[in-house]
Enzyme design. Structure first.
Site, PDB file in Angstrom:
ATOM      1  N   SER A 156       0.748  -1.470  -0.140  1.00  0.00           N
ATOM      2  CA  SER A 156      -0.175   0.164   0.169  1.00  0.00           C
ATOM      3  C   SER A 156       1.017   1.180   0.059  1.00  0.00           C
ATOM      4  O   SER A 156       0.328   2.421  -0.528  1.00  0.00           O
ATOM      5  CB  SER A 156      -0.921   0.164   1.187  1.00  0.00           C
ATOM      6  OG  SER A 156      -1.787  -1.013   0.989  1.00  0.00           O
ATOM      7  N   CYS A 216      -9.451  -2.379   3.659  1.00  0.00           N
ATOM      8  CA  CYS A 216      -8.686  -1.031   3.489  1.00  0.00           C
ATOM      9  C   CYS A 216      -8.996  -0.511   1.820  1.00  0.00           C
ATOM     10  O   CYS A 216     -10.269  -0.086   1.749  1.00  0.00           O
ATOM     11  CB  CYS A 216      -6.986  -1.011   3.550  1.00  0.00           C
ATOM     12  SG  CYS A 216      -6.293   0.429   3.413  1.00  0.00           S
ATOM     13  N   HIS A 225      -6.897  -2.206   9.168  1.00  0.00           N
ATOM     14  CA  HIS A 225      -6.270  -3.996   9.171  1.00  0.00           C
ATOM     15  C   HIS A 225      -6.243  -4.749  10.075  1.00  0.00           C
ATOM     16  O   HIS A 225      -5.484  -4.471  11.064  1.00  0.00           O
ATOM     17  CB  HIS A 225      -4.726  -3.538   8.576  1.00  0.00           C
ATOM     18  CG  HIS A 225      -4.549  -2.996   7.267  1.00  0.00           C
ATOM     19  ND1 HIS A 225      -4.259  -3.698   6.236  1.00  0.00           N
ATOM     20  CD2 HIS A 225      -4.661  -1.722   6.710  1.00  0.00           C
ATOM     21  CE1 HIS A 225      -4.232  -3.104   5.050  1.00  0.00           C
ATOM     22  NE2 HIS A 225      -4.321  -1.799   5.570  1.00  0.00           N
ATOM     23  N   GLU A 263      -5.371  -7.951  10.281  1.00  0.00           N
ATOM     24  CA  GLU A 263      -4.254  -8.712  10.371  1.00  0.00           C
ATOM     25  C   GLU A 263      -3.023  -8.121  10.830  1.00  0.00           C
ATOM     26  O   GLU A 263      -2.003  -8.650  10.678  1.00  0.00           O
ATOM     27  CB  GLU A 263      -4.132  -9.108   9.000  1.00  0.00           C
ATOM     28  CG  GLU A 263      -3.338  -8.546   8.003  1.00  0.00           C
ATOM     29  CD  GLU A 263      -3.949  -7.143   7.337  1.00  0.00           C
ATOM     30  OE1 GLU A 263      -3.052  -6.257   7.345  1.00  0.00           O
ATOM     31  OE2 GLU A 263      -5.142  -6.898   7.573  1.00  0.00           O
TER      32      GLU A 263
END
Length: 354
Positions: free
Chosen positions: A45, A246, A330, A332
């Site tokens: 990203s 996201c 996020h 994770e």
């Protein structure tokens, strides 16, 4: 080595160079995470961006490949107050990425917060003259805005990859717009097979894998540029359960007819508070995005499920009737926080609503 960071607004920072001797351009952004520089640098990203760490000391605990979120560094350049370990210097050299240290990152962070993210150039060389700096400023001003660059094709997988599990309980087709590896790990750990496909895969090809649900991944850049992905998602709505993380959250909103907009300086860090509007619980989350969903643009059958408690922006959406939800943050995140890891279980449970 010498290093300069030149901003499009004319501000110039001179410091010490590390990493590769190179000249790079990108949008300058900051992240507030106190650890996790390896994960930050390898996060797809950050493609198209020069990343600055607000925490002053970087490199303290070295570099390990098991911490990577992709196959290597994706950020264009790295800005820190002080490097404390040669391993970080070597890491940037290995992937031909320049870095600058010994500059006032606190001042620079405040400048970005006040005026917004800016285009910038980072150069590392043995010597950098004042004439070269003037030339860099001209180049920065002519450099494309991040909304005018197609970044997802640079970080998406080029071929389908199947991540198998020994006791498969579900199958996910993951539309890879620049996925972080820990998203895949988190699903496989829960006995969910992941079929990772290129970002421009057609919807009928996705359905051929007979997915229990489709996950749209995170990734770089302006979501409005991804017309192919948005069209694909539109065709999948009502056919298969869908979720997103996201950039995936933004793309899902666009597929429903909503709008996105560029934020002043975005959310990047591991300390963003979000509120679940259904339970009123508050979670601390990790985030990395510079665009957001415009709440008032969403259709009546799509509601906001999470909000950011710092600025009240949209942090998640959910369809009223269909098995579809997504989040802006996020779950994770590595190195953390892990407050919302339960969302991966919720994703897998979507298969029960097919």
């Amino acid at each position: 080595m010498e290093a300069v960071l030149v901003l499009e607004n004319g501000i110039v920072f001179k410091g010490k160079g590390f990493g590769a001797e190179k000249e790079v351009f990108g949008e300058l952004v900051f992240t507030t995470v106190m650890t996790g520089y390896v994960e930050v640098l390898t996060d797809p990203s950050y493609k198209g961006q020069i990343v600055m760490m607000t925490y002053p000391l970087q490199g303290n605990y070295g570099v390990k490949k098991e911490w990577f979120e992709s196959d290597g560094i994706k950020a264009e350049g790295f800005v820190v107050r002080e490097v404390t370990n040669k391993a970080l210097d070597d890491f940037l050299k290995e992937y031909n990425v320049p870095g600058i240290q010994d500059i006032d990152t606190r001042f620079l962070t405040r400048n970005i917060r006040d005026k917004g993210v800016v285009k910038s150039c980072l150069k590392v060389a043995e010597k950098i003259s004042d004439e070269e700096i003037k030339d860099l400023l001209d180049k920065v001003k002519k450099y494309k805005d991040i909304s005018d660059i197609d970044l997802v094709p640079l970080v998406s997988t080029k071929e389908t990859i199947i991540h198998k599990t020994t006791n498969r309980k579900a199958r996910c087709v993951l539309i890879d717009c620049g996925v972080k590896l820990n998203i895949i790990r988190s699903l496989v750990k829960r006995n969910c097979e992941v079929v990772q496909v290129p970002y421009n895969t057609k919807y009928d090809e996705i359905l051929e894998y007979k997915p229990d649900f489709v996950l749209i991944s995170n990734g770089p850049g302006d979501p409005a540029r991804l017309k192919e992905v948005i069209k694909c998602i539109k065709n999948l709505i009502g056919v298969v359960p869908i979720t997103g993380i996201c950039l995936g959250n933004q793309l899902l909103a666009l597929a429903f007819g909503g709008e996105t907009y560029k934020m002043k300086f975005g959310h990047r860090g591991g300390n963003q508070p979000v509120k679940d509007l259904k339970t009123d619980k508050v979670y601390i989350t990790s985030q990395n995005h510079g665009f957001a969903v415009r709440e008032e643009s969403l259709p009546d059958d799509v509601k906001v499920s999470f909000i950011n408690l710092n600025d009240m922006t949209v942090e998640g959406i959910k369809h009223n009737d269909l098995p579809i939800f997504s989040v802006q943050f996020h779950p994770e995140a590595r190195p953390g926080p892990h407050d919302t890891m339960f969302l991966f279980d919720d994703m897998i449970k979507l298969k029960d609503r097919k």
